[in-house]
Design an enzyme around this catalytic site. Sequence first.
Site, mmCIF file in Angstrom:
data_model
loop_
_atom_site.group_PDB
_atom_site.id
_atom_site.type_symbol
_atom_site.label_atom_id
_atom_site.label_comp_id
_atom_site.label_asym_id
_atom_site.label_seq_id
_atom_site.Cartn_x
_atom_site.Cartn_y
_atom_site.Cartn_z
ATOM 1 N N GLU A 314 0.826 -1.200 0.000
ATOM 2 C CA GLU A 314 0.000 0.000 0.000
ATOM 3 C C GLU A 314 0.865 1.255 0.000
ATOM 4 O O GLU A 314 1.702 1.430 0.890
ATOM 5 C CB GLU A 314 -0.905 0.046 1.232
ATOM 6 C CG GLU A 314 -1.949 -1.044 1.295
ATOM 7 C CD GLU A 314 -2.809 -0.958 2.542
ATOM 8 O OE1 GLU A 314 -3.845 -1.650 2.578
ATOM 9 O OE2 GLU A 314 -2.459 -0.218 3.484
ATOM 10 N N CYS A 315 0.659 2.129 -0.956
ATOM 11 C CA CYS A 315 1.212 3.479 -0.967
ATOM 12 C C CYS A 315 2.724 3.474 -0.729
ATOM 13 O O CYS A 315 3.491 3.121 -1.620
ATOM 14 C CB CYS A 315 0.485 4.342 0.061
ATOM 15 S SG CYS A 315 0.654 6.119 -0.194
ATOM 16 N N GLY A 316 3.194 3.834 0.462
ATOM 17 C CA GLY A 316 4.626 3.828 0.723
ATOM 18 C C GLY A 316 5.247 2.465 0.549
ATOM 19 O O GLY A 316 6.411 2.345 0.127
ATOM 20 N N MET A 318 4.347 0.357 -1.693
ATOM 21 C CA MET A 318 4.504 0.243 -3.138
ATOM 22 C C MET A 318 5.736 1.004 -3.617
ATOM 23 O O MET A 318 6.493 0.512 -4.467
ATOM 24 C CB MET A 318 3.244 0.786 -3.822
ATOM 25 C CG MET A 318 3.288 0.774 -5.336
ATOM 26 S SD MET A 318 1.706 1.247 -6.096
ATOM 27 C CE MET A 318 1.583 2.973 -5.600
ATOM 28 N N SER A 405 -0.961 -0.729 -4.680
ATOM 29 C CA SER A 405 -1.838 0.397 -4.969
ATOM 30 C C SER A 405 -1.557 1.524 -3.991
ATOM 31 O O SER A 405 -0.986 1.306 -2.907
ATOM 32 C CB SER A 405 -3.303 -0.025 -4.856
ATOM 33 O OG SER A 405 -4.176 1.072 -5.070
#
Length: 426
Positions: A314-316, A318, A405
Amino acid sequence: MSAAVLLIAAPSSGSGKTTITAGLAWLYRRQGKRVKVFKCGPDFLDPLLLGFASGSPVDNLDLWLVGEDLCRQMLAEAARDYDVVLIESVMGLFDGEPSTADLAVKFGLPVLAVIDAGAMAQTFGALAFGLAHYRADLPFYGVLANKVAGERHAQMLQEACPAAQWQGWVGRGEPLPERHLGIVQPHEVADLPARLDQLAEMLASQPIAQLPAPTALSAPAAAPIPPLLAGRRIAVAQDAAFCFIYPANLACLRALGAEVVTFSPLAHEALPACDAVWLPGGYPELHAPALAAHPSIAAELAAHLAAGRPIWAECGGMLALAEALTLSDGQVQPMWGLLPAQGQMQTRLAALGAQQIDLGAGALRGHTFHYSTLQTTLTPEGYATPCRLGSSGEAVYRHGYLRASYLHVWFAANPVATAALFGVQV
């Protein structure tokens, strides 16, 4: 089940809700009370400070993200296990759909409004009146004036509002430092206990030091979560670089039957033996050289994927898997290289909002909030749907057994879809 309950709200962001909520939690703890704090909306950073102040993990309440049933269940459990339940609003009291006011009305939560009075006098009374009467069904408790210049200023403010609503005042204090996603983490504020002591001393002499009468909170027995992840071991990255973790997400994985083990990539700990990996969001951009210097994590994650074991990033998380990350100063930092993509930090907000995604096992709700962009040749597996118009849905990328994502997912709203993220399809 009942406890003293206060929902701390404000006319807008920046009024001092988080500081006052932390100060109240610290004050009531000093009085010997067991304190539970919730944060409205999808937030990771405020809960870290509030957890430090209260001494207990902070869960999130949101009628859309979490759902009414689970919100009701968590509130009832808090009333059973704690003496005081504090809930910090998100944004302004009536902002959003659903808003914090909707939550207060739904569960009968008394509202304390924190008003930044630093640049006003009698207008304070008009603002307090509006907050109290904008919705006739709102259980309004009172107002607390923040950033007050002194005794004479406080007297003018008190005279401007009904006596029954006045819950006191606090003076101007040094604000907690912030960065691009919000306040800094508690361990970065060396004098945080002293600051909380000072704030608690100010609040101790005000009417708010005396808690309201208990509020009854109840919920039907929760439906059991099927043990879909029984016998599976899930490794979760957790440190200053990967810190955006809802406590309820870890609880959901355990309720699904998984054994959860944490490790610190920042401390160069090896990937534990596991069946699946969760790389949550956080601040990889602040620790990029240290993460890139991990001697074994890229190879260990590559071997994990080669063995057919899933990773959810997730986010960081990724960004850490990308080939490279361009930092805000223009430096290009090679990262772990498992995702054919390049991340780019920027100074302006790239996306913000609540969204949901269905990857074939049912809808997963979550939110997005990031200051970076991602460039990749991968075709997204799917796109999230914003819960409101006016924003773009986040892509979900799939690369072998890796899914990634910008979306931060709330696991507990759909345990079946959560189990599918970690390799178990029903």
